[in-house]
Design an enzyme around this catalytic site. Structure first.
Site, PDB file in Angstrom:
ATOM      1  N   ARG A   1       0.845  -1.198   0.000  1.00 13.84           N
ATOM      2  CA  ARG A   1       0.000   0.000   0.000  1.00 13.84           C
ATOM      3  C   ARG A   1       0.878   1.245   0.000  1.00 13.84           C
ATOM      4  NH1 ARG A   1      -4.991   2.190   2.448  1.00 13.84           N
ATOM      5  NH2 ARG A   1      -4.914   4.353   1.766  1.00 13.84           N
TER       6      ARG A   1
ATOM      7  N   ARG B   1      -5.558   1.049  -4.498  1.00 14.89           N
ATOM      8  CA  ARG B   1      -4.961   0.476  -3.287  1.00 14.89           C
ATOM      9  C   ARG B   1      -4.814  -1.033  -3.425  1.00 14.89           C
ATOM     10  NH1 ARG B   1      -9.022   4.039   0.365  1.00 14.89           N
ATOM     11  NH2 ARG B   1      -8.056   5.996  -0.228  1.00 14.89           N
TER      12      ARG B   1
ATOM     13  N   ASP C   1      -6.705  -1.845   1.678  1.00 11.70           N
ATOM     14  CA  ASP C   1      -7.185  -0.769   2.539  1.00 11.70           C
ATOM     15  C   ASP C   1      -7.917  -1.423   3.704  1.00 11.70           C
ATOM     16  OD1 ASP C   1      -7.800   1.870   3.343  1.00 11.70           O
ATOM     17  OD2 ASP C   1      -9.731   1.794   2.322  1.00 11.70           O
TER      18      ASP C   1
END
Length: 173
Positions: free
Chosen positions: A82, A91, A94
């Site tokens: 990330r 991403r 997350d």
């Protein structure tokens, strides 16, 4: 021990694998017990043009304080590549702290309940699969009421469910 609802998402391939690694990393933590997981949902990304997301919600029990839990979750995100760059950008993984019936937090790095919780069906739909989530209120209104007000076209239930080790495609069972 407190219970905390977390939201996980990924939109960089292999998204399902990133979610799997995130769940495995959370399960490996001695101070976290995974109590329940939702199915995986598919949704369009918000923000800049990018791939769609896979999202799910989980319920954990932990003795970690909220900021320590946030730090742990951010470490897991970082371990999965990330990069915190563009707001609402793509991403690998997350992990959001969504809600705890035991704790609220309004700090510089963490607001809990999550301030956007009641506005995002891609969070509410999986969250509402979890035990006692229908009792969660935001501004005195239950989250199932908010979910009913949002368009059902924004998220799509997938056939993937976590079995405690990996995701299984339940359409083939």
């Amino acid at each position: 021990m407190i219970t905390v609802y977390l939201g996980l998402g990924s939109n960089i391939e292999p998204a399902l694998e990133y979610l799997s690694r995130g769940l495995s990393a959370l399960q490996a933590q001695p101070r976290i017990s995974l109590l329940a997981t939702s199915a995986v949902y598919h949704s369009a990304a918000i923000g800049p043009q990018q791939a769609d997301y896979l999202n799910l919600a989980i319920l954990i029990a932990t003795d970690l304080e909220p900021l320590a839990l946030l730090s742990l979750c951010q470490g897991i995100e970082s371990a999965q590549g990330r990069v915190r760059g563009e707001r609402w950008g793509p991403r690998t993984l997350d992990i959001d702290l969504l809600y705890s019936p035991n704790v609220s937090c309004d700090c510089e790095n963490l607001t809990m309940p999550h301030p956007e919780l009641h506005r995002r069906l891609f969070v509410l739909a999986p969250l509402l699969e979890l035990p006692r989530a229908d009792t969660i209120t935001v501004q005195g209104v239950t989250i199932d009421h908010y979910a009913a007000q949002l368009s059902g076209d924004e998220v799509c239930l997938s056939s993937y469910r976590w079995d405690g080790i990996q995701f299984r495609d339940t359409s083939t069972v």
